[in-house]
Scaffold this active site. Structure first.
Site, PDB file in Angstrom:
ATOM      1  N   GLY A   1     -52.656  22.386 -16.749  1.00  0.00           N
ATOM      2  CA  GLY A   1     -51.945  23.525 -17.308  1.00  0.00           C
ATOM      3  C   GLY A   1     -52.899  24.660 -17.642  1.00  0.00           C
ATOM      4  O   GLY A   1     -53.180  25.534 -16.813  1.00  0.00           O
TER       5      GLY A   1
ATOM      6  N   GLY B   1     -54.542  17.691 -21.329  1.00  0.00           N
ATOM      7  CA  GLY B   1     -55.911  17.591 -21.830  1.00  0.00           C
ATOM      8  C   GLY B   1     -56.914  17.083 -20.815  1.00  0.00           C
ATOM      9  O   GLY B   1     -58.022  16.689 -21.191  1.00  0.00           O
TER      10      GLY B   1
ATOM     11  N   TYR C   1     -36.631  19.604 -25.293  1.00  0.00           N
ATOM     12  CA  TYR C   1     -35.481  20.401 -24.857  1.00  0.00           C
ATOM     13  C   TYR C   1     -34.254  19.510 -24.639  1.00  0.00           C
ATOM     14  O   TYR C   1     -34.257  18.342 -25.000  1.00  0.00           O
ATOM     15  CB  TYR C   1     -35.883  21.238 -23.632  1.00  0.00           C
ATOM     16  CG  TYR C   1     -37.008  22.187 -24.003  1.00  0.00           C
ATOM     17  CD1 TYR C   1     -36.786  23.198 -24.935  1.00  0.00           C
ATOM     18  CD2 TYR C   1     -38.299  22.004 -23.528  1.00  0.00           C
ATOM     19  CE1 TYR C   1     -37.813  24.033 -25.348  1.00  0.00           C
ATOM     20  CE2 TYR C   1     -39.339  22.842 -23.937  1.00  0.00           C
ATOM     21  CZ  TYR C   1     -39.084  23.856 -24.852  1.00  0.00           C
ATOM     22  OH  TYR C   1     -40.094  24.674 -25.271  1.00  0.00           O
TER      23      TYR C   1
HETATM   24  C1  FMN Z   1     -48.630  28.583 -21.818  1.00  0.00           C
HETATM   25  C2  FMN Z   1     -48.006  27.238 -21.629  1.00  0.00           C
HETATM   26  C3  FMN Z   1     -46.715  27.146 -21.156  1.00  0.00           C
HETATM   27  C4  FMN Z   1     -46.129  25.891 -20.913  1.00  0.00           C
HETATM   28  N1  FMN Z   1     -44.877  25.837 -20.371  1.00  0.00           N
HETATM   29  C5  FMN Z   1     -44.352  24.638 -20.006  1.00  0.00           C
HETATM   30  C6  FMN Z   1     -43.121  24.568 -19.287  1.00  0.00           C
HETATM   31  O1  FMN Z   1     -42.514  25.590 -18.927  1.00  0.00           O
HETATM   32  N2  FMN Z   1     -42.650  23.331 -18.972  1.00  0.00           N
HETATM   33  C7  FMN Z   1     -43.314  22.181 -19.327  1.00  0.00           C
HETATM   34  O2  FMN Z   1     -42.852  21.074 -19.022  1.00  0.00           O
HETATM   35  N3  FMN Z   1     -44.490  22.225 -19.991  1.00  0.00           N
HETATM   36  C8  FMN Z   1     -45.032  23.413 -20.315  1.00  0.00           C
HETATM   37  N4  FMN Z   1     -46.267  23.468 -20.918  1.00  0.00           N
HETATM   38  C9  FMN Z   1     -47.053  22.231 -21.054  1.00  0.00           C
HETATM   39  C10 FMN Z   1     -47.990  22.063 -19.848  1.00  0.00           C
HETATM   40  O3  FMN Z   1     -47.255  21.805 -18.660  1.00  0.00           O
HETATM   41  C11 FMN Z   1     -48.991  20.900 -20.045  1.00  0.00           C
HETATM   42  O4  FMN Z   1     -48.290  19.696 -20.270  1.00  0.00           O
HETATM   43  C12 FMN Z   1     -49.916  21.189 -21.231  1.00  0.00           C
HETATM   44  O5  FMN Z   1     -50.451  22.494 -21.165  1.00  0.00           O
HETATM   45  C13 FMN Z   1     -51.059  20.186 -21.269  1.00  0.00           C
HETATM   46  O6  FMN Z   1     -51.830  20.275 -20.096  1.00  0.00           O
HETATM   47  P1  FMN Z   1     -53.286  21.014 -20.124  1.00  0.00           P
HETATM   48  O7  FMN Z   1     -54.107  20.306 -21.172  1.00  0.00           O
HETATM   49  O8  FMN Z   1     -53.829  20.815 -18.727  1.00  0.00           O
HETATM   50  O9  FMN Z   1     -53.047  22.428 -20.480  1.00  0.00           O
HETATM   51  C14 FMN Z   1     -46.858  24.704 -21.191  1.00  0.00           C
HETATM   52  C15 FMN Z   1     -48.155  24.822 -21.698  1.00  0.00           C
HETATM   53  C16 FMN Z   1     -48.738  26.048 -21.901  1.00  0.00           C
HETATM   54  C17 FMN Z   1     -50.155  26.122 -22.391  1.00  0.00           C
END
Ligand code: FMN
Length: 379
Positions: free
Chosen positions: A334, A313, A191
């Site tokens: 996440g 992850g 962004y």
């Molecule tokens: C549905 C969804 C929405 C997300 N929205 C954002 C966001 O608004 N801002 C951001 O920095 N990252 C966003 N991410 C990235 C997550 O914060 C995170 O870095 C990513 O899901 C990896 O973590 P995880 O493996 O625990 O899911 C989003 C990820 C998902 C799956």
């Protein structure tokens, strides 16, 4: 599994946390135009959604939230630039604090820059960016829901940039008035701030482009504005050193992000939040195994005296191991936190996790939002 490393208390700037499991920022696209009195007003059920995930001494980072009417270029994300936006977020903060008075909740501040479509911007103006370079390796939905190529954004004039910094400052004032404990500056995932950081998207020849010192200038100014409003001990910054879009990668991400981290830790921010190279934005896609490690950047965060959050992850086991090994102070979850509102309790007790349903990540309404169950021995 021993999960104790994740349940040691931790001071993060002004906040006293009781565990190391943070809610990662997660866009959920529920703030639809159809159901609300004003565009970009947070969804009424967001109070319940965030309260479900609040725990004593836990850290919640909100979904990315637009700082101005030109920051989003999509129609389903919440904003924080009007009094109505602020009031809707007051409900969310109060619901969180009712559930857990000592929970910490910070708002992630968002400007999408070129990563949007003019159909959703006031007067259908072009998206803005540091340079007039379109995202070339992805498509975007227009007003009619068709997937179309990204437009070539308009390069910001140097004289416009202080106004965007002021938009961030105003957003911070609203976030503070809404009761947030602090803010996270979103400098990740492709962004606007990220577009300024990376040489692939920033070809400027003025004070905001060229050298690393110039490319990080906008980021530092935004962080300074947040620090001015909240105090440094209530501000965090999120970076994703391996980007989202193929054309963004800097020649030397470690050099770039080391300098960016040094600059924001010199402002004494509470934490730096690093997204692991293995995930890309919100997708399930993984970067190739050959992607270099962000370990040197973790060291830079520590050297700068800030708390380190890593995300991307993680499983309960890898989160525990990473914190136990001293390689992170907190882990933000996440996707697992979407599907497990009681994630900290499940990790503490070793209870199984509910798998997430990607199909409802971004659909309007309560399904896949507030209906994931807490763990029950009977289930
Ligand atoms: C549905 C969804 C929405 C997300 N929205 C954002 C966001 O608004 N801002 C951001 O920095 N990252 C966003 N991410 C990235 C997550 O914060 C995170 O870095 C990513 O899901 C990896 O973590 P995880 O493996 O625990 O899911 C989003 C990820 C998902 C799956």
């Amino acid at each position: 599994m021993s999960a104790h490393s994740l349940f040691a208390p931790l001071q993060v700037g002004a906040w006293s946390l009781k565990h190391r499991i943070a809610l990662a920022p997660l866009t959920r696209k529920r703030a639809t135009k159809a159901s609300y009195r004003q565009h970009h007003v947070q969804y009424a059920l967001a109070s319940e959604y965030y309260a479900q995930r609040a725990t004593p001494g836990g850290l919640l980072i909100t979904e990315a939230t637009g700082i101005s009417d030109t920051s989003l270029g999509m129609d389903t994300a919440p904003g924080i630039w009007t009094a109505e936006h602020r009031d809707a977020w007051i409900d969310v903060v109060q619901a969180v604090k009712r559930k857990a008075p000592d929970a910490t909740v910070v708002m992630q501040l968002w400007h999408r820059g070129r990563a949007c479509h003019s159909d959703f911007l006031p007067g259908k103006q072009l998206p803005v960016a540091p340079s007039a370079i379109a995202i070339s390796d992805a498509t975007v939905a227009n007003e009619r829901g068709e997937l179309v190529p990204y437009e070539v954004p308009r390069a910001l004039e140097a004289g416009e940039i202080p106004g965007i910094v002021e938009d961030y400052r105003q957003a911070c004032h609203h976030a503070k008035a809404a009761g947030f404990d602090g803010v996270e500056v979103h400098a990740a995932n492709g962004y606007l701030i990220n577009q300024f950081l990376e040489s692939g998207t920033n070809r400027r020849t003025d004070a905001y482009g060229g050298s690393i010192a110039n490319r990080i200038r906008f980021c530092v100014q935004v962080v300074q504005a947040a620090v001015d409003v909240f105090g440094a001990d209530r501000v965090g910054v999120r970076f994703s050193p391996y980007g989202t879009f193929g054309d963004m990668h800097d020649d030397d991400p470690i050099a770039l992000y080391t300098e960016a981290i040094r600059a924001v830790t010199r402002l004494h921010v509470a934490y730096v939040h690093l997204v692991e190279p293995r995930v890309a934005g919100a997708g399930d896609a993984q970067h190739p195994a050959s992607t270099p490690s962000i370990e040197p950047l973790a060291d830079a965060v520590r050297a700068g005296g800030a708390v380190l959050i890593r995300a991307g992850g993680y499983t309960p086991t890898t989160a525990h191991d990473t914190v136990a090994a001293g390689r992170s102070d907190l882990i933000a979850f996440g996707r697992p936190f979407i599907a497990n509102p009681d994630l900290p309790a499940r990790i503490l007790h070793g209870w199984p996790l509910t798998p997430y349903n990607r199909a409802t990540f971004y659909t309007p309404g309560p399904e896949g939002y507030i209906d994931y169950p807490v763990f029950s021995k009977a289930s």
